[in-house]
Scaffold this motif. Sequence first.
Motif, mmCIF file in Angstrom:
data_model
loop_
_atom_site.group_PDB
_atom_site.id
_atom_site.type_symbol
_atom_site.label_atom_id
_atom_site.label_comp_id
_atom_site.label_asym_id
_atom_site.label_seq_id
_atom_site.Cartn_x
_atom_site.Cartn_y
_atom_site.Cartn_z
ATOM 1 N N ALA A 46 2.335 19.217 -1.031
ATOM 2 C CA ALA A 46 2.066 18.996 -2.009
ATOM 3 C C ALA A 46 1.353 19.390 -2.716
ATOM 4 C CB ALA A 46 1.935 17.436 -3.358
ATOM 5 N N LEU A 47 0.508 20.610 -3.122
ATOM 6 C CA LEU A 47 -0.776 21.226 -3.122
ATOM 7 C C LEU A 47 -1.729 19.543 -3.526
ATOM 8 C CD1 LEU A 47 -0.290 24.420 -5.752
ATOM 9 C CD2 LEU A 47 -0.160 24.061 -2.545
ATOM 10 N N GLY A 48 -2.912 20.331 -2.897
ATOM 11 C CA GLY A 48 -3.815 19.277 -2.909
ATOM 12 C C GLY A 48 -4.831 19.252 -4.272
ATOM 13 N N PRO A 49 -5.868 18.727 -3.830
ATOM 14 C CA PRO A 49 -6.851 18.735 -4.899
ATOM 15 C C PRO A 49 -7.777 20.400 -5.582
ATOM 16 C CG PRO A 49 -8.067 17.514 -3.503
ATOM 17 C CD PRO A 49 -6.484 17.632 -3.096
ATOM 18 N N LYS A 50 -7.847 20.659 -6.296
ATOM 19 C CA LYS A 50 -8.925 21.648 -6.168
ATOM 20 C C LYS A 50 -10.669 21.979 -5.971
ATOM 21 C CE LYS A 50 -11.189 24.470 -10.261
ATOM 22 N NZ LYS A 50 -11.030 24.953 -11.298
ATOM 23 N N VAL A 51 -10.675 22.477 -5.061
ATOM 24 C CA VAL A 51 -11.647 23.132 -3.778
ATOM 25 C C VAL A 51 -12.272 24.184 -4.134
ATOM 26 C CG1 VAL A 51 -11.070 21.969 -2.114
ATOM 27 C CG2 VAL A 51 -10.530 23.925 -2.363
ATOM 28 N N GLY A 52 -11.958 24.902 -5.715
ATOM 29 C CA GLY A 52 -12.711 26.212 -5.701
ATOM 30 C C GLY A 52 -11.978 26.889 -6.558
ATOM 31 N N SER A 53 -12.268 28.198 -7.712
ATOM 32 C CA SER A 53 -11.616 29.169 -8.224
ATOM 33 C C SER A 53 -12.203 30.577 -7.948
ATOM 34 C CB SER A 53 -11.757 28.949 -9.714
ATOM 35 O OG SER A 53 -13.156 29.152 -10.299
ATOM 36 N N PHE A 54 -11.364 32.162 -7.628
ATOM 37 C CA PHE A 54 -11.785 32.866 -7.930
ATOM 38 C C PHE A 54 -13.016 32.903 -8.492
ATOM 39 C CE2 PHE A 54 -11.403 37.176 -8.504
ATOM 40 C CZ PHE A 54 -11.746 38.353 -7.107
ATOM 41 N N GLY A 55 -13.522 33.525 -7.323
ATOM 42 C CA GLY A 55 -15.226 34.537 -7.374
ATOM 43 C C GLY A 55 -16.008 32.642 -7.604
ATOM 44 N N PHE A 56 -15.666 31.302 -6.977
ATOM 45 C CA PHE A 56 -17.272 30.658 -7.042
ATOM 46 C C PHE A 56 -17.881 31.151 -6.269
ATOM 47 C CE2 PHE A 56 -15.044 29.057 -3.635
ATOM 48 C CZ PHE A 56 -15.189 27.752 -3.151
ATOM 49 N N SER A 57 -18.227 31.840 -5.129
ATOM 50 C CA SER A 57 -18.590 31.729 -4.286
ATOM 51 C C SER A 57 -20.194 32.800 -4.493
ATOM 52 C CB SER A 57 -17.653 32.744 -2.518
ATOM 53 O OG SER A 57 -17.931 33.619 -3.221
ATOM 54 N N VAL A 58 -19.520 33.462 -5.149
ATOM 55 C CA VAL A 58 -20.685 34.776 -5.559
ATOM 56 C C VAL A 58 -20.787 34.256 -7.243
ATOM 57 C CG1 VAL A 58 -19.672 35.931 -4.025
ATOM 58 C CG2 VAL A 58 -18.655 36.007 -6.384
ATOM 59 N N ARG A 59 -20.485 33.471 -8.049
ATOM 60 C CA ARG A 59 -20.633 33.169 -9.875
ATOM 61 C C ARG A 59 -21.912 33.027 -9.375
ATOM 62 N NH1 ARG A 59 -16.698 30.306 -10.582
ATOM 63 N NH2 ARG A 59 -14.876 31.615 -10.183
ATOM 64 N N LYS A 60 -23.012 33.314 -10.174
ATOM 65 C CA LYS A 60 -24.900 32.614 -10.568
ATOM 66 C C LYS A 60 -24.255 31.765 -11.357
ATOM 67 C CE LYS A 60 -26.847 37.290 -11.070
ATOM 68 N NZ LYS A 60 -27.499 38.272 -11.970
ATOM 69 N N LYS A 61 -25.357 31.092 -11.144
ATOM 70 C CA LYS A 61 -25.372 29.870 -11.820
ATOM 71 C C LYS A 61 -26.121 29.474 -13.033
ATOM 72 C CE LYS A 61 -25.994 26.952 -7.268
ATOM 73 N NZ LYS A 61 -27.151 26.024 -6.984
ATOM 74 N N GLN A 62 -25.382 28.280 -13.829
ATOM 75 C CA GLN A 62 -25.531 29.163 -15.458
ATOM 76 C C GLN A 62 -27.029 27.999 -15.434
ATOM 77 O OE1 GLN A 62 -24.466 30.670 -17.792
ATOM 78 N NE2 GLN A 62 -22.829 31.552 -15.815
ATOM 79 N N LYS A 63 -28.012 28.556 -16.172
ATOM 80 C CA LYS A 63 -28.685 27.432 -16.590
ATOM 81 C C LYS A 63 -29.118 26.453 -16.413
ATOM 82 C CE LYS A 63 -31.684 31.852 -18.201
ATOM 83 N NZ LYS A 63 -31.923 32.128 -19.539
ATOM 84 N N HIS A 64 -28.006 25.315 -17.684
ATOM 85 C CA HIS A 64 -27.618 24.136 -17.593
ATOM 86 C C HIS A 64 -27.384 23.932 -16.511
ATOM 87 C CE1 HIS A 64 -23.681 25.200 -18.084
ATOM 88 N NE2 HIS A 64 -23.422 24.417 -17.856
#
Length: 205
Positions: free
Chosen positions: A171-189
């Motif tokens: 069975a697929l396990g827990p989510k560890v990321g989403s496409f592009g999360f490694s290069v996505r800029k952090k939001q200000k909040h």
Amino acid sequence: MTKQHWPGAALLAPVPPVLVSCGTVGNPLCLTVAWTGILNTRPPRTYISVRPERHSYPVIKQSGEFVLNLPPASLARQVDFCGCRSGAKVDKFAHCHFTAEPTVHLAAPSIAQCPVSIECKVFQVVKLGSHDLFMADILGVSVDEKLLDPAGRLQLEKADLLAYAHGEYFALGPKVGSFGFSVRKKQKHTVAKTAAQKNTGSKYR
């Protein structure tokens, strides 16, 4: 890490063990296929590799149609059965208590117990060796409405899909990321929240 080198082999994992349905609603057939994937985005295209000796092979080749049904982990036993038993000897739909549902674009049925069904039309067959490669256009996709959020976005993580790796089902396990999360800029909040947590000594949960 120390690695051993082995001769070339069909070792790629995990892969999706899909239930491939074909035939008609009145005379449905299905088989389990792990050699499948996406070929192209525009137009959307997929493939399955099938041994010519499989009972469903001539049906798929003659009709040029099949449906990829993505099974949940709860159907692991049925998925394994449909990969081990021949449709020439047993009615797999009846044995597994599957319901054949009409599709929108094909005569081939889908499997009602699978939350996602992908309707495919073959455009080319390539002989490879042990398997023949059926390349197909994806004409339509049917998804369980329970997998849609209020905005209509597909939440595939809720489908509890099955995976296959080196002869084992998972069975697929827990989510560890989403496409592009490694290069996505952090939001200000997010940055502000992290700074506040550092000041208070609390952990982000």
